[in-house]
Write a protein that holds these residues in place. Structure first.
Motif, PDB file in Angstrom:
ATOM      1  N   UNK A   1       0.827  -1.209   0.000  1.00 41.68           N
ATOM      2  CA  UNK A   1       0.000   0.000   0.000  1.00 41.68           C
ATOM      3  C   UNK A   1       0.857   1.254   0.000  1.00 41.68           C
ATOM      4  N   UNK A   2       1.882   1.277   0.866  1.00 42.57           N
ATOM      5  CA  UNK A   2       2.749   2.460   0.956  1.00 42.57           C
ATOM      6  C   UNK A   2       3.517   2.651  -0.346  1.00 42.57           C
ATOM      7  N   UNK A   3       4.053   1.556  -0.901  1.00 43.33           N
ATOM      8  CA  UNK A   3       4.785   1.628  -2.160  1.00 43.33           C
ATOM      9  C   UNK A   3       3.883   2.130  -3.287  1.00 43.33           C
TER      10      UNK A   3
ATOM     11  N   UNK B   1      12.988  -3.196 -11.572  1.00 43.44           N
ATOM     12  CA  UNK B   1      13.587  -2.603 -12.771  1.00 43.44           C
ATOM     13  C   UNK B   1      12.677  -1.534 -13.382  1.00 43.44           C
ATOM     14  N   UNK B   2      11.359  -1.767 -13.339  1.00 39.93           N
ATOM     15  CA  UNK B   2      10.417  -0.783 -13.885  1.00 39.93           C
ATOM     16  C   UNK B   2      10.463   0.517 -13.089  1.00 39.93           C
ATOM     17  N   UNK B   3      10.498   0.397 -11.760  1.00 40.82           N
ATOM     18  CA  UNK B   3      10.567   1.603 -10.927  1.00 40.82           C
ATOM     19  C   UNK B   3      11.906   2.319 -11.115  1.00 40.82           C
ATOM     20  N   UNK B   4      12.990   1.546 -11.245  1.00 45.05           N
ATOM     21  CA  UNK B   4      14.296   2.164 -11.508  1.00 45.05           C
ATOM     22  C   UNK B   4      14.306   2.861 -12.862  1.00 45.05           C
ATOM     23  N   UNK B   5      13.631   2.264 -13.850  1.00 45.15           N
ATOM     24  CA  UNK B   5      13.537   2.895 -15.171  1.00 45.15           C
ATOM     25  C   UNK B   5      12.800   4.229 -15.090  1.00 45.15           C
ATOM     26  N   UNK B   6      11.746   4.274 -14.262  1.00 47.95           N
ATOM     27  CA  UNK B   6      11.031   5.538 -14.075  1.00 47.95           C
ATOM     28  C   UNK B   6      11.946   6.590 -13.441  1.00 47.95           C
ATOM     29  N   UNK B   7      12.712   6.156 -12.426  1.00 51.94           N
ATOM     30  CA  UNK B   7      13.642   7.074 -11.766  1.00 51.94           C
ATOM     31  C   UNK B   7      14.707   7.571 -12.743  1.00 51.94           C
TER      32      UNK B   7
ATOM     33  N   UNK C   1      10.740  13.782  -7.606  1.00 49.26           N
ATOM     34  CA  UNK C   1      10.168  12.624  -8.293  1.00 49.26           C
ATOM     35  C   UNK C   1      11.119  11.438  -8.273  1.00 49.26           C
ATOM     36  N   UNK C   2      12.407  11.691  -8.530  1.00 52.50           N
ATOM     37  CA  UNK C   2      13.407  10.619  -8.502  1.00 52.50           C
ATOM     38  C   UNK C   2      13.467   9.987  -7.119  1.00 52.50           C
ATOM     39  N   UNK C   3      13.451  10.826  -6.082  1.00 49.53           N
ATOM     40  CA  UNK C   3      13.505  10.322  -4.699  1.00 49.53           C
ATOM     41  C   UNK C   3      12.293   9.446  -4.386  1.00 49.53           C
ATOM     42  N   UNK C   4      11.129   9.828  -4.877  1.00 45.79           N
ATOM     43  CA  UNK C   4       9.909   9.049  -4.630  1.00 45.79           C
ATOM     44  C   UNK C   4      10.011   7.659  -5.259  1.00 45.79           C
ATOM     45  N   UNK C   5      10.494   7.601  -6.503  1.00 45.81           N
ATOM     46  CA  UNK C   5      10.635   6.301  -7.175  1.00 45.81           C
ATOM     47  C   UNK C   5      11.659   5.417  -6.463  1.00 45.81           C
ATOM     48  N   UNK C   6      12.773   5.999  -6.024  1.00 46.70           N
ATOM     49  CA  UNK C   6      13.807   5.210  -5.343  1.00 46.70           C
ATOM     50  C   UNK C   6      13.313   4.687  -4.001  1.00 46.70           C
TER      51      UNK C   6
END
Length: 432
Positions: free
Chosen positions: A18-20, A82-88, A177-182
């Motif tokens: 949920x948090x993620x 990998x998908x979240x890292x790609x977004x970051x 935004x980058x911090x949120x994805x990481x």
């Protein structure tokens, strides 16, 4: 692993998921709103704004079935990370580009498309993983939490995005935004995506199958499962006619009734408020006994609410009365939206075989997303050519007919064989 340890880990998954989901969805909402404001401020062109929207929708539509195949055949945990890292990396790339060359429309469009693809891979994979992360008894709670995260992001994303856009530089905005994805990646890396798996280990023959063959198998499975095929068909229809509301609401409220844009903002926000209230209900309530029948009633209620858009055009309302009416209408619409989606989502998590789940969710997302631009185009033309009340009432009737036919009693009984038991008298003496 003992059952008690599994349940404890599932509880951890429930809240971590949920948090993620909240962090990543909120970040995407903030980015989408903030970057849209920047495009409008930079160009003053609605066409450029629409092009950015197309860059967000088109890649998801084309690649969602492919994402489903990947989710079914490779490590779900690795795909999500990998998908979240790609977004970051996509947002980070835009940040680096803006520092050295300044922001440009091509760079923004490219980043929007890349984020759309990466977030779609994460979304499809997560959707197909819920039954692997959470025990069966709490899937509805997980779906309720998921809807709550989406509703909070829908409400808060534009607010936070507007504040950040007004008070910080675009570079600081992108760093956030980058911090949120990481942060989302850090949470997801602690989750066990095979906690409740029932899938048999892949055979050598399965490993040799080509991607095309694997994707075809997903379509064959979907066609062979009558109930799931009905769900997908109805979902596509609902998404199409939902466009009548998304186009019709601002057209009727602002153009026809001359409601102020400030008040209209509150009207639109009430959809998310209704979604949040309904999501809380599902997260704490008992599991729905007959989800397909429950969702059918929700769609029919949604159809009536769609027709309700026409009422202020047919009966004279005061300005305040019209605003209050639309506020209540959208609040209830948000509630019914979750009442349709959550039981169906729970049913698909349980009924779709694990080895096909990713492909089914991928196909569903692709077909549903494809209906949005088509619906926007068709209803945009209809509202210009036909009185608005005829469009919404006609759309309502079409949705009622579609739902009544696709979710007819024979389909409901196939989905829920125990429905017949509802008609067995409680007192056995009455059967004599």
């Amino acid at each position: 692993m003992s059952e008690a340890v599994k349940i404890s880990k599932a509880t951890y998954h429930l809240y971590t998921f949920t948090i993620s989901k909240l962090i990543s969805t909120f970040g995407s909402s903030v980015y989408a709103f903030g970057i849209s404001l920047y495009v409008l401020a930079l160009t003053g062109s609605a066409a450029n704004f629409a092009l950015n929207l197309i860059c967000s929708i088109l890649p998801r539509t084309l690649l969602a079935p492919f994402a489903g195949y990947i989710a079914d055949n490779y490590s779900k945990k690795m795909i999500v990370i990998l998908a979240q890292l790609a977004s970051a990396l996509s947002v980070g790339g835009l940040l680096v580009y803006s520092i050295y060359a300044g922001l440009s429309l091509p760079a923004i469009y490219t980043t929007t498309a890349l984020i759309s693809v990466s977030s779609m891979f994460a979304s499809v994979t997560f959707s197909s993983s819920i039954a692997n992360l959470i025990d069966t008894d709490r899937i509805q709670k997980a779906m309720g939490f998921n809807q709550s995260a989406i509703a909070i992001a829908t409400i808060g994303g534009p607010v936070v995005g507007g504040i950040l856009f007004g008070f910080v530089s675009m570079n600081v905005f992108l760093i956030i935004q980058v911090a949120a994805y990481l942060l989302a990646v850090a949470l997801e890396s602690t989750m066990n995506f095979k906690l409740f798996t029932n899938r048999i280990t892949e055979t050598v023959e399965d490993a040799k199958k080509s991607m095309v063959t694997g994707m075809k198998e997903g379509f064959v499975y979907l066609r062979s499962n009558r109930v799931v095929m009905v769900i997908v068909t109805v979902a596509v229809g609902v998404n199409f006619f939902f466009s009548a509301l998304m186009i019709g609401l601002p057209f009727i409220a602002i153009q026809e009734l001359e409601i102020e844009t400030t008040h209209f903002g509150f009207i639109e926000a009430m959809i998310a408020v209704g979604m949040l209230l309904a999501s809380i209900y599902f997260s704490v309530g008992k599991e729905v006994k007959f989800p397909l029948r429950f969702s059918k009633r929700g769609i029919l209620a949604m159809s009536v609410l769609l027709a309700g858009l026409a009422l202020p055009l047919m009966i004279e309302f005061s300005y305040t009365g019209a605003v209050v009416y639309f506020l209540l209408l959208m609040l209830v619409f948000g509630v019914t939206n979750v009442f349709v989606n959550t039981p169906i989502g729970v049913m698909m998590q349980k009924d779709v075989e694990e080895e096909y789940r990713g492909r089914v969710f991928g196909i569903l997302e692709s077909m549903a997303m494809a209906m949005m631009p088509l619906g926007y185009l068709i209803f945009g033309l209809l509202y210009d050519a036909v009185p608005a009340e005829y469009v919404v009432i006609g759309s309502s009737l079409c949705l009622i007919v579609l739902t009544g036919y696709m979710m007819r009693p024979s389909i409901l009984k196939q989905a829920h064989p125990e429905l017949d038991q509802d008609f067995i008298p409680v007192n056995p003496e009455l059967q004599k």
